[in-house]
Each structure stands twice: as C-alpha cells, then as structure tokens.
Design a protein around this motif. Sequence first.
Motif, PDB file in Angstrom:
ATOM      1  N   UNK A 184       0.818  -1.213   0.000  1.00 22.73           N
ATOM      2  CA  UNK A 184       0.000   0.000   0.000  1.00 22.73           C
ATOM      3  C   UNK A 184       0.849   1.260   0.000  1.00 22.73           C
ATOM      4  N   UNK A 185       2.000   1.240   0.690  1.00 21.87           N
ATOM      5  CA  UNK A 185       2.852   2.436   0.757  1.00 21.87           C
ATOM      6  C   UNK A 185       3.503   2.759  -0.589  1.00 21.87           C
ATOM      7  N   UNK A 186       3.622   1.761  -1.471  1.00 21.03           N
ATOM      8  CA  UNK A 186       4.278   1.972  -2.769  1.00 21.03           C
ATOM      9  C   UNK A 186       3.288   2.248  -3.896  1.00 21.03           C
ATOM     10  N   UNK A 187       2.008   2.178  -3.611  1.00 17.59           N
ATOM     11  CA  UNK A 187       1.004   2.342  -4.665  1.00 17.59           C
ATOM     12  C   UNK A 187       0.697   3.809  -4.910  1.00 17.59           C
ATOM     13  N   UNK A 188       0.374   4.193  -6.156  1.00 16.01           N
ATOM     14  CA  UNK A 188      -0.055   5.572  -6.426  1.00 16.01           C
ATOM     15  C   UNK A 188      -1.383   5.861  -5.720  1.00 16.01           C
ATOM     16  N   UNK A 189      -1.699   7.105  -5.624  1.00 13.10           N
ATOM     17  CA  UNK A 189      -2.967   7.506  -5.013  1.00 13.10           C
ATOM     18  C   UNK A 189      -4.134   7.032  -5.885  1.00 13.10           C
ATOM     19  N   UNK A 190      -5.275   6.703  -5.274  1.00  9.98           N
ATOM     20  CA  UNK A 190      -6.437   6.262  -6.078  1.00  9.98           C
ATOM     21  C   UNK A 190      -6.837   7.279  -7.140  1.00  9.98           C
ATOM     22  N   UNK A 191      -6.718   8.582  -6.825  1.00  6.15           N
ATOM     23  CA  UNK A 191      -7.062   9.605  -7.822  1.00  6.15           C
ATOM     24  C   UNK A 191      -6.156   9.508  -9.040  1.00  6.15           C
TER      25      UNK A 191
END
Length: 543
Positions: A86-93
């Motif tokens: 989760x810390x490495x994922x882009x923002x949902x937007x």
Amino acid sequence: MNPASWIDTAASPPQRLPETIDAALAYVADAVGHPVHTRWTLTRLKRGCPSLADAKREHPAVFALLLEHDVAVEYWDRGRLRIVAADDAPAPETILERVLHQHRRRFHEVADGNARVPASAAVPPAATATTAVWLAALEPPHTVATRVSSAANATSATPATGAWLARAGRFVNPSMVTNTLGVADDAQAVILFLRDRASRSPHTRRAYLADLKRLIAWCEREQLGPLSDLTRHDLLAYRREVELQPAHGPATGEATLPGSRQPARRGHRVATGITRLRSAAVPARALAVVSSLFRYWLKTGYLIANPAADLSGGGAARAAWTPTRIIPARVVALCDALVAGPAPTGLTPPVWTRRCAIWSLYRYGGVRLAELVWSEALGLPRLDVDADTDTDTHWTLHVRGKGNKLRAIPLPAICVPPLRAYRLARGLTPEPGAFERLPPVHSEKRDALGASGLYDEVKAVFHAAEALVAPGDGVTLALLRAASTHWLRHGYARTLVVDHAVPLPVAQTLLGHASVQTTAAYAKTDLTQTRAFVEGSFPNIDR
C-alpha cells in the motif's frame, strides 16, 4: 480530480461518473471489464475464498505480499495489473485519472462540471466519418474547383461544393420510398457504401478508396460521370483499360538486377515474382470493388439498374483464383523455433510474451489482421475457456470478420502455453474469466494494440528468424522479408484443406469465407492429395 467532470459516452444516455473516488473506481472497473483499484487485506482475501489454500491458489501474488505487509494494492497500469504494498502504490485519484486517459475514446472530460451532457456524446468521435473526409479522399486531381472547408458545410454534399461526386446520374432512383439509402447524390451514397463495406478494416478502406479514385480519374479523363450516370458500355471500356495495365509492367521472364544484364540472384527472383503476383491481382480487385459498389447501390434502391453486373466475372473469377502467398513449412518452422526459445536480449518479458502470443493467434487461429483489433463496443476479439475436467481445457477465439459476421475459432493446445505466459506477465489470471472484458493483446500506451502494432509484432518475428537462415539461402530470406500476417492465414487454410483434408464446409466456417469456392482454391496449391485419389481410383493392374 473531480470524477463528476468525466462523461461515459458509451452509456445510453451518456452519464457522468460518480462524484466520489471509490464509487468512480467501481464504476469504471465495471464499465471496462477489468479491475482498476483494489485494496487487499487478509480479511478481504479470506472473505472471497473458502480457505487460505484456495486464496493462495487464486491470488498467489496478493497472498505472498500480504505475508509481509498489512495491506496490498492491486491496480491497473498501462495495460496490466500491478500488485504492490500500500505504501508503494499511487494515489487512487492518480490511478483513476490514468485509466480514464487510457480509455479516452469512451470517457471524455468536460471543462465545466455543471455543463449539460450532450446527446451526441453517445457516439465517439472516432466512430464518425464526415462527408468532408470521404470526399477529400475520393476527389481526383484537377477535378474539384472548391473543397469542403468545414464539417458543418460537409453534412450535406451538394453541387454547390464543386465536389465531383456530389451529383446524380440517370440511373438514380428518384423515389425516396424505395431508395432505402435516403440520399440523392453519389457523394453520400459512396460514403454509406464505404461505411457499410469497408469501415471494419483500415486496409480494406484504403484499397477501396484507391480503386474508386482510379475509376473517378478515368471518368474525368473520358469526360464521363457521375458514377450513377455510367452505362454498361462505359464500364466495359473501363474494364478493358484496367485489364491492359499489367501488360505495361515489367516483362515476364528471368529477372535482372538494375543496371546489369546478368540474371538476378535466386532470392531476388523470388521477391520479384511475389511483386508480380500482387500486381496481377490489382485489375481483378479494382473491378470487384466497382461491381460491389453498383451491386450495393442496386440492392439498397439507390439505383434503378446495375450497369456493372458481372463486370468482375463473379463466381468464375473466384473459381479461377489460386492462393500463392503461402509460407513453406520449413520457413514457418524457423519462426516457431524462434518463438519457442528464450527472449532475445533487450526485450522485457511482457513485450516478448506479448509477441509470442500475437504470433500464436495468427499462426494457429488463421485470422485476418483486423480481426484481432479490439472493439470496445462489441468486446471482441474475446478468449473463452471451457473446462471438460480439472486438467483438460479448451480455448476458443471469438472474432468479428468481414460482413460483421461473428465466428468462434477453436485454438489447438499448442497455442495455449504462449497465451497463458502472456497473461501471467500482464498480471492476469492464467485463464480468462467468464465475464472478462479485456483486449487479448494490450498496448503499453493505450488499452489495446492497433492493426499497425499487431502487424509490426508479426513482422518482427519474421525479421528475427532471418538470423536462423543458412548462409546463401536467398530464397528463404526473400520469403521472410515478404511475408505478413495474411501469409500465415493462407498457411493455416492450406494446412486444413490440403494437409489434413478437413471438409470444405468446416474449413470455410473456420476461415470465415463467404464462398466455399474460395476455401476450395487452397486445394489447387498441391496435387499430392488429388494424385493419390486418382491413383486409388485407377489401381495399376499387372497383366
């Protein structure tokens, strides 16, 4: 970003996306048929699977990541699913905005969030062709005094535009009751013909346009026209001129290299022969397009008579056709060995597995080039998997062919491993789900690979296979450089009809031929089978 500023033009009527990010992500995932953003925890993973063993089997990457992190995010990025902590994922937007831009043919952003959704948005701009575009493509040189300056002026082609086609001849049906096209001039009638008969494939459309421009240029030179005014005498004169054109090309016989009187190398002669075979097919195709145009106009009621009846020979021409662009088995074996080997240096696994999957679909599916081009509206082409047992699965390729005909092509088992490897490299399950709505072949920049991209991938295999050719084998090199996706289709048809004597109606269905005569033509490429039939019918009796 504001999701409500985006419009789904494929919905009927067009509608805005939900205002919240989570609701918009769910809406887009349902619309495009693949996951967009999923937040995984062990609780959620166990909720969807009967046991942890089932969860590990169905979502191996997610399961492995959750062993080290509390939360994992699965998101769509450039045509494939990626799974990260989760810390490495882009923002949902950010993920939502990327997916919307990837599907920009369907989702349009409006500047004013309170603006009304236009009803015309239901039709994507790429799906409409204005009269101006077609007229510009069809206008012969030195014919048009004034060109259509804007799409607004082009919606109704009239003689005032000066367009050569924007007229009506003596054979036009004046009654709008029986004229089902609902148009009164050749310009609009040609546009409807191209839309119905050539809109599926850009290559077909380009060929039709070239042949129609040739006819228009001839009419201009002979001071005839418009097309609906041509008599049978006029069209027969055009046929004589078209049929004489190959006679002015290179003389038949042994080829020579430019600037030399010595015979050319054998490989060069093969390449020259291929070029001549293609040029020999041009007159037949040109006449077939003209015949198809007038036949379409008569059938739809635009014309009251068909002066082009039997202009191209019809069934006799089809019966005389013999496929020639067929790759020998030894040459195909070189390409198969290349595809079955390791990835070349410099190619990433997703790119290499995609190339192998594309090769396998054309090699073992016998499809036309355009039949693997993704259609968002139809959700085709599509791969289905039927499981007889836990270990026995059957893959089927569903495509839309010429004439908008749908057909299902069973894929042999040898075609399955490259497809599975490609799906795994893309971040998908090894086999497509029952309701999956994804392009079989993706693009790094868009949602799907287009016709030119598919063509280039197959040509890349042929080009790489040149390194496996024995030194001095110019014939094989010439074949590899001339071959294309349609050569693989011819080879597929020959394997069915000649090598394995598949019944012609079955082979016709698999190939999507309109006439069984076209399918039967492949039997002419080899006399071994027919010779065996004759020998068996008249056995040699020793006296």
